[in-house]
Design a protein around this motif. Sequence first.
Motif, PDB file in Angstrom:
ATOM      1  N   GLU A   9       2.240  -2.991 -11.854  1.00  0.00           N
ATOM      2  CA  GLU A   9       3.640  -3.353 -11.616  1.00  0.00           C
ATOM      3  C   GLU A   9       3.815  -3.964 -10.229  1.00  0.00           C
ATOM      4  O   GLU A   9       4.504  -4.969 -10.070  1.00  0.00           O
ATOM      5  N   LEU A  10       3.188  -3.380  -9.218  1.00  0.00           N
ATOM      6  CA  LEU A  10       3.262  -3.923  -7.854  1.00  0.00           C
ATOM      7  C   LEU A  10       2.687  -5.333  -7.786  1.00  0.00           C
ATOM      8  O   LEU A  10       3.261  -6.219  -7.165  1.00  0.00           O
ATOM      9  N   CYS A  11       1.544  -5.518  -8.445  1.00  0.00           N
ATOM     10  CA  CYS A  11       0.896  -6.827  -8.417  1.00  0.00           C
ATOM     11  C   CYS A  11       1.737  -7.874  -9.132  1.00  0.00           C
ATOM     12  O   CYS A  11       1.862  -9.005  -8.665  1.00  0.00           O
ATOM     13  N   ARG A  12       2.331  -7.508 -10.240  1.00  0.00           N
ATOM     14  CA  ARG A  12       3.187  -8.442 -10.965  1.00  0.00           C
ATOM     15  C   ARG A  12       4.414  -8.801 -10.113  1.00  0.00           C
ATOM     16  O   ARG A  12       4.792  -9.956 -10.015  1.00  0.00           O
ATOM     17  N   LYS A  13       4.988  -7.795  -9.467  1.00  0.00           N
ATOM     18  CA  LYS A  13       6.176  -7.993  -8.634  1.00  0.00           C
ATOM     19  C   LYS A  13       5.883  -8.905  -7.447  1.00  0.00           C
ATOM     20  O   LYS A  13       6.714  -9.719  -7.055  1.00  0.00           O
ATOM     21  N   ASN A  14       4.681  -8.791  -6.880  1.00  0.00           N
ATOM     22  CA  ASN A  14       4.316  -9.559  -5.682  1.00  0.00           C
ATOM     23  C   ASN A  14       3.403 -10.737  -5.975  1.00  0.00           C
ATOM     24  O   ASN A  14       2.836 -11.327  -5.055  1.00  0.00           O
ATOM     25  N   LEU A  16       0.824  -1.202   0.000  1.00  0.00           N
ATOM     26  CA  LEU A  16       0.000   0.000   0.000  1.00  0.00           C
ATOM     27  C   LEU A  16       0.860   1.255   0.000  1.00  0.00           C
ATOM     28  O   LEU A  16       0.572   2.214  -0.710  1.00  0.00           O
ATOM     29  N   LYS A  17       1.924   1.232   0.791  1.00  0.00           N
ATOM     30  CA  LYS A  17       2.817   2.393   0.838  1.00  0.00           C
ATOM     31  C   LYS A  17       3.509   2.596  -0.499  1.00  0.00           C
ATOM     32  O   LYS A  17       3.695   3.728  -0.939  1.00  0.00           O
ATOM     33  N   GLU A  18       3.885   1.521  -1.141  1.00  0.00           N
ATOM     34  CA  GLU A  18       4.515   1.627  -2.456  1.00  0.00           C
ATOM     35  C   GLU A  18       3.531   2.200  -3.468  1.00  0.00           C
ATOM     36  O   GLU A  18       3.911   3.025  -4.302  1.00  0.00           O
ATOM     37  N   ALA A  19       2.275   1.773  -3.381  1.00  0.00           N
ATOM     38  CA  ALA A  19       1.259   2.289  -4.302  1.00  0.00           C
ATOM     39  C   ALA A  19       1.024   3.777  -4.060  1.00  0.00           C
ATOM     40  O   ALA A  19       0.794   4.531  -4.996  1.00  0.00           O
ATOM     41  N   GLU A  20       1.110   4.187  -2.794  1.00  0.00           N
ATOM     42  CA  GLU A  20       0.923   5.598  -2.471  1.00  0.00           C
ATOM     43  C   GLU A  20       2.054   6.460  -3.029  1.00  0.00           C
ATOM     44  O   GLU A  20       1.854   7.632  -3.297  1.00  0.00           O
ATOM     45  N   PHE A  47      -5.610  -6.959  -4.969  1.00  0.00           N
ATOM     46  CA  PHE A  47      -4.951  -5.784  -4.409  1.00  0.00           C
ATOM     47  C   PHE A  47      -5.979  -4.758  -3.978  1.00  0.00           C
ATOM     48  O   PHE A  47      -5.901  -4.207  -2.880  1.00  0.00           O
ATOM     49  N   TYR A  48      -6.960  -4.487  -4.828  1.00  0.00           N
ATOM     50  CA  TYR A  48      -7.959  -3.476  -4.495  1.00  0.00           C
ATOM     51  C   TYR A  48      -8.835  -3.914  -3.321  1.00  0.00           C
ATOM     52  O   TYR A  48      -9.201  -3.104  -2.469  1.00  0.00           O
TER      53      TYR A  48
END
Length: 74
Positions: free
Chosen positions: A13-18, A2-6, A25-26
């Motif tokens: 990209e975050l979802c692919r990475k994790n 969440l902090k990275e998305a902020e 995610f949402y």
Amino acid sequence: MLKEAETGIPVKELCRKNSMGNLNFYKWRDKYSIIQTYDIKRLNKLEAENRKLKQMIAELSLKSQLQEEIIKKL
């Protein structure tokens, strides 16, 4: 995450990475974004305690079943 998305990193990209789906995610964001850090730590502690209690119940249940089987054999 969440902090990275902020900070502006794209959600895809975050979802692919994790290895997480966008929809998950949402949903996760909706559930946890309003929770403060203290609350998250408390929630994790309660979930750990809940797992321990469930394990204890399972063990006691198994022990009780074994005792019943022993009594039936006598």
